[in-house]
Every structure is written in structure tokens, then in C-alpha cells.
Design an enzyme around this catalytic site. Structure first.
Site, PDB file in Angstrom:
ATOM      1  N   ASP A  99       7.296  15.438   0.323  1.00 45.06           N
ATOM      2  CA  ASP A  99       8.627  15.104   0.258  1.00 45.06           C
ATOM      3  C   ASP A  99       9.544  16.468   0.459  1.00 45.06           C
ATOM      4  O   ASP A  99      10.837  16.306   0.675  1.00 45.06           O
ATOM      5  CB  ASP A  99       8.821  14.837  -1.311  1.00 45.06           C
ATOM      6  CG  ASP A  99       8.208  13.371  -1.729  1.00 45.06           C
ATOM      7  OD1 ASP A  99       7.396  12.939  -0.714  1.00 45.06           O
ATOM      8  OD2 ASP A  99       8.421  12.931  -2.726  1.00 45.06           O
ATOM      9  N   HIS A 120      -9.063 -18.740   3.747  1.00 44.78           N
ATOM     10  CA  HIS A 120      -8.456 -19.550   3.028  1.00 44.78           C
ATOM     11  C   HIS A 120      -8.912 -20.076   1.581  1.00 44.78           C
ATOM     12  O   HIS A 120     -10.057 -19.871   1.503  1.00 44.78           O
ATOM     13  CB  HIS A 120      -8.737 -21.031   3.951  1.00 44.78           C
ATOM     14  CG  HIS A 120      -7.594 -22.177   3.552  1.00 44.78           C
ATOM     15  ND1 HIS A 120      -6.272 -22.179   3.624  1.00 44.78           N
ATOM     16  CD2 HIS A 120      -8.147 -23.394   2.994  1.00 44.78           C
ATOM     17  CE1 HIS A 120      -5.844 -23.481   3.294  1.00 44.78           C
ATOM     18  NE2 HIS A 120      -7.059 -24.019   2.638  1.00 44.78           N
ATOM     19  N   LYS A 168       3.625   1.629 -11.411  1.00 47.89           N
ATOM     20  CA  LYS A 168       2.617   0.311 -10.960  1.00 47.89           C
ATOM     21  C   LYS A 168       2.141  -0.122 -12.168  1.00 47.89           C
ATOM     22  O   LYS A 168       1.938  -1.495 -12.355  1.00 47.89           O
ATOM     23  CB  LYS A 168       1.398   0.585 -10.109  1.00 47.89           C
ATOM     24  CG  LYS A 168       0.470  -0.455  -9.529  1.00 47.89           C
ATOM     25  CD  LYS A 168       1.217  -1.499  -8.861  1.00 47.89           C
ATOM     26  CE  LYS A 168       0.151  -2.530  -8.289  1.00 47.89           C
ATOM     27  NZ  LYS A 168      -1.124  -2.066  -7.504  1.00 47.89           N
ATOM     28  N   GLY A 221      18.742   8.930  -5.343  1.00 48.60           N
ATOM     29  CA  GLY A 221      18.361   9.535  -4.435  1.00 48.60           C
ATOM     30  C   GLY A 221      17.635  10.874  -5.178  1.00 48.60           C
ATOM     31  O   GLY A 221      17.602  11.164  -6.214  1.00 48.60           O
TER      32      GLY A 221
END
EC number: 1.8.1.9
Length: 530
Positions: free
Chosen positions: A367, A505, A107, A325
Site C-alpha cells: 500500500d 448445477h 471477514k 481514505g
């Protein structure tokens, strides 16, 4: 390094008798007998084995969250973590993939690439900013220093919560015990009532390709390079890395064997790659690498084949990065010693809704667990909830549905819920309504930036009140936009409710609350006016 063995028993004493003779110390703050105190550590000598209520294997985001939560709830907790250097020799500190070689450095480098675009926009806004070459060394040093500060912060947090940290490589001895081996070969036996496996995964190398292991790198190495990777070829996808390298001014080629962003909505994936191809990233589709060779000038020659025509081609690069992967970090755990079952195809650990493995007191999160999203926030929440359940504070299970995420490509893609394909497969095309719009961010107007891929679509059930099944957003700050809408979708928001939501907005996010045109209508979804 030696292997831990079961300690010898005193002459004539059975293992069962020894279990009742030797008792682990109770958890701090526990009164009376806890369930753990009924299970006895088997010790060769008083200092031969350390005993805990909870042992976490893996010092990534999920494992650390679980350990800290359990300790805060009064459990005696230990964390073991050990980073095997990458084939290139890259290693890092406590914190796992996200902190060291994933979300955080990626990031930050993505932000550096975005700043390059802002510098190019600046003259249109009246700023006389001179264009200057980017310094990889400066960026890398700053990113690596931040990562090291996070490593230190995790160590301090464990210490503050009285979680014992062991920098050792763990493997199971039996169902309640692991052997930890330090870098210097020193062995430590650790036993616990409950064990949580949170070892994550590592990038896969295509070892069938000649030169892939010897000359290629992965995301484990990219963010720790001291010098610019230069002209880079990425395979198989690695769109985020390719986008940030292109944004930093590097000649970047992505080779895609089949489809990009396979797990995501494919219309959105196509728009992502279209934008990248139109903004400097070379994309080779339907190609597969065959060989990597090192040339006399230290550059790398890559040979690949077009899978459609069977025609071969080659190119010269400074760096080859593999992104084909990830594989779970289970090979060295000796899971068979504990009876923990894995998926024979993926190697991931099989778990139930409680995160429990085939051994009821051994759990797996993140994971390394089969069928779980490979996302840091889900591992963190799963770890915390598991710790709370083990402490008797809740019976809540982790809800893996409608998990928001963002792909940090140059034009960011954020989503939550079902893709259009998944919604149609689950409910049938006749029961699904898709509202969509192409829009132009206000900040793109003055510098006349291309906005042809800025796109939003909302996937809903067709029957009123039209429950929102998924939301997909392609544009600036996609993660910030999707995070807010994710709450509404998690709470069962309908299309009607979102259309009654007042937008802010002028923002890109307000376009979500203005989606009026359905795909079924066939009308032009391009937004005009403000």
C-alpha cells in the site's frame, strides 16, 4: 526518544577507509564473497551496528512474505515493525492491517452478520430457531483472540526461518542504514545491502472537521471495541463496515459525499448500495459532515450539509466512524535522508516495475507504493517475487493486471479485470460487448429472499473469439466464485471458451457459464427456470 547519529570515526581515518576496514558478516550458507560483502558497515564499535543482506521495514503481509522468502533462500534478514497507537489508543501486534484491523476481523464479523440472516431463514427450512439479540462482546472477544493467535504465529514463523525481528520505529540515517527506536527509547542501528519499505497505510482523519479527531474512530478501532458501537454513522463510504453493523442489528447510517466504490464498476456499485438501502442501512447521498459534538449523555451530535441544496441537518449517534481514505506510513521514515522520492500529492513512494525506488537498492511494496492495488495478496506476491529476484532465483516481475478482489458487503461483490467504463475508455464502445444476467440463487427461493440485485456481467472484446476483459459478480460467496474464473481470465480466456465450460448445477457460479444476452441486444437479462 533520541535520534540516531553517524558514529564517530577514529582519528585521521576517512569514511571511505573505514568502509573498507569494517566488514559486515557474510550471510549464513554463502560461500566466498557475495556482492553485499563488498559493501562495508561503518561501526562505532563491534556491537554498535547490526548488518544484514535484507532489511524489511514493516511487519504486514507483504513485508513478512518478502522477509520469509529471502531467509528461506539463504539471505540474512531482519524485520522492523512498530505500531503507533490510533488517536483513540488502539494498538495491535505483528501482522499489519490485514491481520489486525482489516481483512481478517472484517471477514469474521461479516460472517457473523450473514449468520443472522441465516437464522431468519431457518424457520422457512423447518428449523425452529428462536431469534436472539446479538452479543457484540462475545463476537469481539472471539475475533480478537483469533487475531492474537495470528500475531503469535507470525512471530514463530520468523523465528523458525531465522529472521531477526525488531519491535522498533525505523527511520533512515543514510541509504543503507536505519535507526530503530524502541518504545523505551533504546536505539539500534541496522544496515543492509537491500532495504524494502512495506509500511502500508493508516486511515485518514478529516482534521478540518470540528470534533472529528476527538470523537471519531476508524477501522483501526472498530474491530477492537469491547462494547457494541451502537447507533453508528459512517463517512464517507465504509460500505463493508456499514453492512456488517446493519447485519448485527445496529442502527447504521452511511454518508456518501460523491460516488460509492469509486475504483469499481459503477453499475455494480449502484446495485451494492441499492441492496444495502433496501435491507436496513440508511444511506445519505451528496452530504458532507461539518461538525461532531459530544452531548452530556456521551452521545455524539453530527451536523452535515446537503451539497445540492446547501441545507443543514443533524443527528445523534453513539459512534462516528471515518472512512475517507488512507495515508501511507512514510512521515517518520526520514526518506529524504536516503534520497527516496515520493508522490507529492499522495505521499506514496514512487517505484518502477522492479519495485525499486529512486534509490536502486531500496524497494517499496504494498500500500505504501504509488500505483499499486491496496490488496493483501498483491503485496504478498510482490514481496515474494522481489525476494526471489534479489536472491537471483528469478527475473519475473509482479503482474498487477487482472487482479481479483471482493467487496464483502451483505451481498458480496467480486470482480476481476476491467470495469465496463474502463473497457470502453480503453477500447471504444463499438469494440466492447457486455453479456449480463439477473439471477436468483436457489437458496434465496425457499425463504423468498429479495434477489433483485443479484447480477453478473462479463465485459469482452466484440471481435471473435471475444477475449474476456472483466468479470463482475454480485451475489452470495462472490469471492469464491471469482477466484476460480480469475485463473481463466489471467490465462487469456475468451467468451467462447467460457460458454463451452460446463457449469456445476445448481450453483450461482454456473450462471457465469450461461451468459447469453448482451446489453447491445436490449433483451431482458433476467434468468428464468433452473
Amino acid at each position: 526518544m533520541g535520534a540516531c547519529r553517524r558514529p564517530a570515526l577514529p582519528s585521521g581515518e576517512s569514511r571511505q577507509a573505514a568502509r573498507h576496514r569494517l566488514e559486515c558478516p557474510p550471510s549464513p550458507g554463502h560461500h566466498g564473497r557475495s556482492p553485499w560483502s563488498l559493501w562495508h558497515c561503518l561501526q562505532a564499535k563491534p556491537a554498535g551496528r547490526q548488518c544484514y543482506d535484507l532489511l524489511v521495514i514493516g511487519g504486514g503481509s507483504g513485508g513478512l512474505a518478502c522477509a520469509k522468502e529471502a531467509a528461506q533462500l539463504g539471505k540474512k534478514v531482519a524485520v522492523v515493525d512498530y505500531v503507533e497507537p490510533s488517536p483513540r489508543g488502539t494498538r495491535w501486534g505483528l501482522g499489519g492491517t490485514c491481520v489486525n484491523v482489516g481483512c481478517i476481523p472484517k471477514k469474521l464479523m461479516h460472517q457473523a452478520a450473514l449468520l443472522g440472516g441465516m437464522i431468519r431463514d431457518a424457520p422457512h427450512y423447518g428449523w425452529g430457531v428462536a431469534q436472539a439479540p446479538h452479543s457484540w462482546a462475545t463476537l469481539a472477544d472471539a475475533v480478537q483472540n483469533h487475531v492474537k493467535s495470528l500475531n503469535w504465529g507470525h512471530r514463530v514463523q520468523l523465528q523458525d526461518r531465522k529472521v531477526k525481528y525488531f519491535n522498533v520505529k525505523a527511520s533512515f540515517v543514510d541509504t543503507h542504514t536505519v535507526c530503530g527506536v524502541s518504545k523505551g527509547g533504546e536505539e539500534t542501528l541496522l544496515s543492509a545491502e537491500h532495504i524494502v519499505i512495506a509500511t502500508g497505510g493508516r486511515p485518514r482523519y478529516p482534521t478540518h472537521i470540528e470534533g472529528a479527531l476527538e470523537y471519531g474512530i476508524t477501522s483501526d478501532d472498530l474491530f477492537w471495541l469491547k462494547e457494541s458501537p451502537g447507533k453508528t454513522r459512517l463517512a464517507d463510504v465504509a460500505l463493508e463496515c456499514a453492512g456488517l453493523l446493519t447485519g448485527l442489528g445496529l442502527d447504521t447510517t452511511v454518508m456518501i459525499r460523491s460516488v460509492p466504490l469509486r475504483a469499481f464498476d459503477q453499475q455494480m456499485a449502484s446495485l451494492v448500495t441499492e441492496h444495502m438501502a433496501g435491507h436496513g442501512t440508511r444511506i445519505l447521498r451528496g452530504c458532507a459532515p461539518e461538525k461532531v459534538e459530544k452531548l452530556p449523555g456521551q452521545q455524539l451530535r453530527v451536523t452535515w450539509v446537503d451539497l445540492t441544496s446547501d441545507r443543514k441537518d443533524a443527528g445523534t449517534f453513539d459512534t462516528v466512524l471515518w472512512a475517507i481514505g488512507r495515508v501511507p506510513e512514510t512521515a517518520s521514515l526520514n526518506l529524504e535522508k536516503a534520497g527516496v522520492h515520493t508522490n507529492p500529492v499522495t505521499g506514496k513512494i514512487l517505484v518502477d516495475a522492479q519495485e525499486a525506488t529512486s534509490v536502486p537498492h531500496i524497494y517499496a511494496i504494498g500500500d505504501v507504493a504509488e500505483g499499486r492495488p491496496e490488496l493483501t495478496p498483491t503485496a504478498i506476491m510482490a514481496g515474494r517475487l522481489l525476494a526471489q529476484r534479489l536472491s537471483g532465483r528469478t527475473s519475473d516481475l509482479m503482474d498487477y493486471s487482472s487482479v481479483p478482489t471482493t467487496v464483502f458487503t451483505p451481498l458480496e461483490y467480486g470482480c476481476v479485470g476491467l470495469s465496463e467504463e474502463a473497457a470502453v475508455a480503453r477500447h471504444g464502445e463499438e469494440h466492447v460487448e457486455v453479456y449480463h444476467a439477473f439471477y436468483k440463487p436457489l437458496e434465496f427461493t425457499v425463504p423468498q429472499r429479495d434477489a433483485s440485485q443479484c447480477y453478473i456481467k462479463m465485459v469482452c472484446l466484440r471481435e471473435p473469439p471475444q477475449l474476456v476483459l472483466g468479470l463482475h459478480f454480485l451475489g452470495p460467496n462472490a469471492g469464491e466464485v471469482i477466484q476460480g474464473f480469475a485463473l481463466g481470465i489471467k490465462c487469456g480466456a475468451s467468451y467462447q471458451q467460457l460458454m463451452r465450460t460446463v457449469g456445476i448445477h445448481p450453483t450461482c457460479a454456473e450462471e457465469v457459464a450461461k451468459l447469453r444476452i448482451s446489453k447491445r441486444s436490449g433483451l431482458d437479462p433476467t434468468v428464468t427456470g433452473c
